[in-house]
Design an enzyme around this catalytic site. Structure first.
Site, PDB file in Angstrom:
ATOM      1  CD  GLU A  18       4.312 -20.466 -70.631  1.00 30.06           C
ATOM      2  OE1 GLU A  18       5.358 -19.914 -71.062  1.00 30.06           O
ATOM      3  OE2 GLU A  18       4.303 -21.594 -70.129  1.00 30.06           O
TER       4      GLU A  18
ATOM      5  CB  CYS B 129       8.171 -22.141 -69.345  1.00 31.05           C
ATOM      6  SG  CYS B 129       6.840 -21.920 -68.142  1.00 31.05           S
TER       7      CYS B 129
END
Length: 533
Positions: free
Chosen positions: A218, A252
């Site tokens: 990720e 993020c």
């Protein structure tokens, strides 16, 4: 700054071996054991909430409200979801009914992969470490955790708490920096899950490839926002600033830049100023609602990006490197080649990029790497659909930012350079799981359907390679086993499969009718009448 005790490098292979031996003992086979350990993760948080909040305040200057919402909340959701559903997730699953295969009882069983490595970043030390751990426990794996050395207070505390609450042989935590992580990556794991940046992601992928270890990455990216000029601008401004400035922009999934129609930029700017003053009525430098950047090095990097921008700073812009402080900042009229567009900012800076219309916004997004999320602010479903259908991203979110990662059941993961695989809920459970296929074929099946497969083969070949002649019984058996092709494009026909199903349906109806007639005595009457005739 808190002191972090690093794990001795020579102990890391021993930790790996202990986890392997514990996994091979078989105690994670018990679903009851898994549920107990999942629950213990929750009580690790509940029993130590104040200590964890204080550690995160020391590391990130974060307000407890943000910690509760963005770190504790998602983990507790993961715990509840896994605890309630793990019994269902681990059940063997049958495939759909097939007349050719049902006698063999084909099915597949979710089994743990083994010993997994979870490497988490600094920005959400709880959610991005303990969330995947819950999924690994649900899958039945042993796990070694590597938190970030950039959050020393939190990592030190977790290192003390995890062996107190979880099985100390199955679940381990390794603290350290690059040398310790390098040592971990030299070992063979059954799966690696990493959350962080693309540069380190490539290093981890290369290390995993040496052992053919599957991985989940990720990696974030520059998440764009497309704004419809017909949108509720006050709502848009508040949600944009909250998503960009929470955790000092170190998220993020945070919006990285806004693509706004040129004619609408002034309107959006005024709404952003109003929301900004509501968020920080005495100025952000005096507010405890803005977190701090994780390190002076990161603060310096973000400050440089703002200093070099060609856009106009309309809110914020101040920085104090020694205090790891970057003021919540909005910059308008940012060109596509600006310093703020060069890489992921990962800080509380929101660039506004003017575009002509939605088509130019879509082209702008498509010219860049696939992000973790594309955000659209619009009440027009057609506007939303146009943006989402013409772009690619890990998530497609309308009229909101960031919070999609905390929604139970939604997969969280990227595509392309923003990563691959998923790190939450059942989707993460599946990352840590091997689906093992099984059959049990009784001997009578060969007499009915599969006996034709054994040598000697009965095919007769003519001298011409263009003509192959097969016995009719072989052709029938082969047709019975192989799937029929779909109709040839451009033609409508009843497929062989449909014909086959029709035969079995008729056969079943005839059989059922015979049973009913027999029970009622009607069949005997019909036979007697036929003989009399």
């Amino acid at each position: 700054m808190a002191t972090l005790t690093y794990t001795a490098i020579e102990d890391i292979p021993k930790i790996h071996e202990r986890a392997r031996l514990a996994f091979e003992s078989g105690r994670t086979d018990s679903v009851a054991f898994r549920k107990e350990q999942i629950a213990q993760v929750g009580y690790l948080i509940k029993d130590n909430e104040d200590k964890l909040r204080e550690a995160l305040r020391i590391d990130l200057g974060r307000h407890p409200q943000e910690t509760d919402l963005l770190d504790f909340g998602p983990v507790l959701g993961e715990i509840r979801d896994a605890y309630d559903n793990v019994e269902k997730w681990v059940k063997p699953q049958s495939i759909g009914f097939s007349i050719n295969w049902f006698a063999m009882k084909p099915r597949f069983t979710p089994e743990p992969k083994g010993v997994v490595l979870i490497i988490s970043p600094f920005n959400f030390p709880m959610f991005l470490l303990l969330g995947p751990l819950v999924s690994a426990i649900a899958a039945g794996d042993a796990a070694v955790l590597k938190p970030s050395e950039q959050t020393p207070a939190t990592s030190q505390l977790l290192g003390e708490l995890i062996p107190k609450y979880l099985d100390p042989e199955l679940y381990h935590l390794v603290n350290g920096g690059v040398p310790e992580t390098t040592k971990l990556l030299e070992l063979k794991w059954d799966h690696i899950l990493y959350t962080g940046n693309g540069r380190v992601g490539r290093i981890i992928a290369a290390a995993a490839a040496k052992h053919l270890t599957p991985i989940t990455l990720e990696l974030g990216g520059k998440n764009p926002v497309v704004v419809d000029p017909k949108v509720d601008v006050k709502m848009t401004a508040k949600r944009l600033l909250w998503g960009r400035f929470s955790n000092a922009g170190q998220i993020c999934l945070a919006p990285e830049y806004v693509l706004v129609p040129e004619a609408f930029q002034d309107t959006l700017v005024e709404a952003l100023k109003e929301a900004y003053n509501t968020f920080y009525p005495d100025g952000p430098e005096k507010s405890d609602s803005i977190s701090r950047i994780v390190s002076e090095a990161h603060t310096t990097r973000i400050k440089r990006l703002v200093d070099e921008t060609k856009g106009k700073v309309i809110l914020g812009g101040q920085a104090d490197v020694s205090k790891r402080y970057i003021a919540p900042t909005v910059v308008r009229d940012v060109p596509s080649d600006d310093s703020l567009m060069s890489d992921e900012i990962f800080g509380p800076v929101l660039p506004l990029v003017p575009v002509k219309d939605v088509d130019e916004a879509i082209a702008f997004i498509k010219a860049r790497e696939h992000p973790l999320a594309v955000y659209v602010f619009s009440s027009d479903k057609k506007f939303q659909e146009k943006v989402f259908k013409n772009t690619k991203s890990g998530a497609a979110i309308a009229n909101e930012t960031v919070i999609s990662a905390g929604v139970p059941g939604l997969p969280v993961g990227g595509i392309g350079s923003s990563g691959y695989g998923y790190y939450s809920g059942k989707h993460a459970f599946e990352q840590f799981t091997h689906y093992r296929a099984s059959l049990d074929n009784p001997s009578w099946v060969d007499k009915v359907a599969f006996g034709f497969r054994y040598p000697p083969y009965k095919a007769r070949f003519s001298p011409s390679p263009l003509c192959t002649l097969l016995p009719s019984d072989y052709q029938k058996n082969l047709r019975g086993v192989n799937a029929a092709l779909p109709p040839r494009p451009g033609k409508t026909s009843v497929s062989a499969l449909a014909k086959r199903w029709g035969f079995w349906i008729v056969f079943a109806l005839v059989g059922a009718s015979s049973v009913l007639l027999t029970k009622s005595g009607r069949l005997a009457q019909l036979k007697a009448r036929a003989v009399g005739a």
